[in-house]
Design an enzyme around this catalytic site. Structure first.
Site, PDB file in Angstrom:
ATOM      1  CB  SER A  62     -15.760  -0.270 -10.248  1.00  0.00           C
ATOM      2  OG  SER A  62     -16.749   0.688  -9.991  1.00  0.00           O
ATOM      3  CB  ILE A 121     -29.778  14.294  -1.090  1.00  0.00           C
ATOM      4  CG1 ILE A 121     -30.167  13.449   0.129  1.00  0.00           C
ATOM      5  CG2 ILE A 121     -29.972  13.523  -2.388  1.00  0.00           C
ATOM      6  CD1 ILE A 121     -31.659  13.249   0.277  1.00  0.00           C
ATOM      7  NE  ARG A 171     -24.497   5.514  -6.908  1.00  0.00           N
ATOM      8  CZ  ARG A 171     -25.057   6.241  -7.868  1.00  0.00           C
ATOM      9  NH1 ARG A 171     -26.171   5.801  -8.447  1.00  0.00           N
ATOM     10  NH2 ARG A 171     -24.530   7.386  -8.241  1.00  0.00           N
ATOM     11  CG  ASP A 181      -2.159   0.870   1.017  1.00  0.00           C
ATOM     12  OD1 ASP A 181      -3.255   0.280   0.899  1.00  0.00           O
ATOM     13  OD2 ASP A 181      -2.033   2.106   0.954  1.00  0.00           O
ATOM     14  N   GLY A 193     -20.258  13.184 -13.159  1.00  0.00           N
ATOM     15  CA  GLY A 193     -19.606  11.887 -13.262  1.00  0.00           C
ATOM     16  C   GLY A 193     -20.259  10.774 -12.479  1.00  0.00           C
ATOM     17  CE1 TYR A 247     -11.959   3.843  -9.286  1.00  0.00           C
ATOM     18  CE2 TYR A 247     -14.292   3.557  -9.764  1.00  0.00           C
ATOM     19  CZ  TYR A 247     -13.145   3.158  -9.100  1.00  0.00           C
ATOM     20  OH  TYR A 247     -13.181   2.058  -8.276  1.00  0.00           O
TER      21      TYR A 247
END
Length: 328
Positions: A130, A210, A218, A31, A279, A154
């Site tokens: 992901s 929010i 999600r 790491d 994004g 990403y």
């Protein structure tokens, strides 16, 4: 068995390293301690891994370095049997600000690991992908054949990561598996996620904020379910060469999530709204049939149970985990 966990001081990698060490395997953690969030949380992950190794009589070795260092990666891979590749530059919004950085870590770093694994004939490489690879949904839930049109650098980097993983299996015969995680949460998670922000604000008597209208959905996956499927892949070769969704039992819209957290802590609080963030995917929902058929994967924690468990853990660890408490 000797196991390497890249990103093993992070949230998911830390839980994997802890569980593998507790099972009696020798663990090496790589790491770079990128200060993307409070490093004290990473130190807690390391402490948990070391304690698990002490309990089982296995070993736990921490190496501070980067997956972008090809020589270091090869030196570490030469001494292990299996690698769990969890290291990545996380964050959709940060990737929009620094797309070259996310590519260097996530794509180049993955190739370094795969090259080293190929050179040293590893028994298996398990790579974290992901749900961000999907982007805008053509249909829901996402199955693995759904078009991949990511909406952030990403997501693009994770798509490249998993495809390199697949290609190394097809061309070189390297046993690899890529797991598409769907919004993982639980103890020691990153503090800049929606759920942690909701919990922290509510505990301090402030309304949860929010971003957008809250209609975004999600698929939240509890960390214990993620760890379980990873642990199975330590010796199970049935998914070699595959890309699999790893999600939960259901999904939830962000407005409802905020309300669930609020109602658990302080029902008197209102919900607040702010501008949507660039994004962010509008919806995620995993079809997990493939992982179920190949690996027997069955998520065990639904979102309301998981939220309650996380809030209980948050209360117990608030002194070192809560960003507002730490800064006071």
């Amino acid at each position: 068995m000797d196991v390497l966990v890249t990103g093993g001081a992070g949230f998911i990698g830390g839980h994997i390293a802890e569980t593998i060490a507790r099972s009696g395997h020798d663990v090496t953690v790589l790491d770079n301690f990128e200060p993307y969030y409070d490093l004290g949380i990473k130190e807690r992950n390391v402490d948990a891994g070391r304690a698990a190794a002490d309990e089982s009589g296995s070993s736990y070795r921490l190496v501070e370095g980067s997956i972008t260092d090809a020589e270091l990666v090869e030196d570490l891979v030469a001494d292990v049997d299996v690698a769990y590749h969890q290291a990545a530059q996380a964050g959709v919004r940060s990737s929009i600000d620094e797309p070259k950085k996310v590519n260097t870590y996530n794509v180049d770093g993955t190739i370094n690991l795969l090259e080293a694994a190929r050179a040293h004939d590893l028994e298996r490489v398990v790579v974290a992908s992901s749900s961000s690879v999907y982007g805008k949904p053509a249909y829901l839930p996402y199955d693995e054949d759904h078009p991949t049109t990511p909406v952030s650098p990403y997501g693009v980097s994770k798509l490249a990561t998993e495809q390199y993983t697949r290609v190394y299996n097809e061309i070189y015969g390297l046993p690899t598996v890529a797991l598409r995680y769907f919004t993982v949460y639980g103890p020691r998670m990153r503090p800049n996620m929606a759920m942690t922000n909701f919990v922290s604000r509510c505990l301090h008597g402030e309304p949860p904020v929010i971003y957008g209208d809250g209609e975004q959905t999600r698929d939240f996956t509890y960390i214990e379910d993620i760890v379980r499927v990873n642990e199975r892949l330590l010796e199970d070769d049935s998914a070699d060469g595959e890309i699999c969704n790893v999600g939960s039992t259901d999904n939830i819209d962000i407005r409802t999530l905020a309300a669930v957290v609020r109602d658990e802590i302080d029902p008197s609080l209102e919900l607040e709204f702010d501008e949507a963030r660039t994004g962010d995917a509008e919806h995620t929902h995993a079809d997990i049939e493939k992982a179920n058929e190949i690996l027997g994967y069955e998520p065990t924690v639904d979102i309301r149970e998981g939220v309650s468990k996380f809030i209980d853990w948050y209360h117990e660890n608030r002194e070192w985990y809560d960003p507002l408490v730490r800064s006071s």
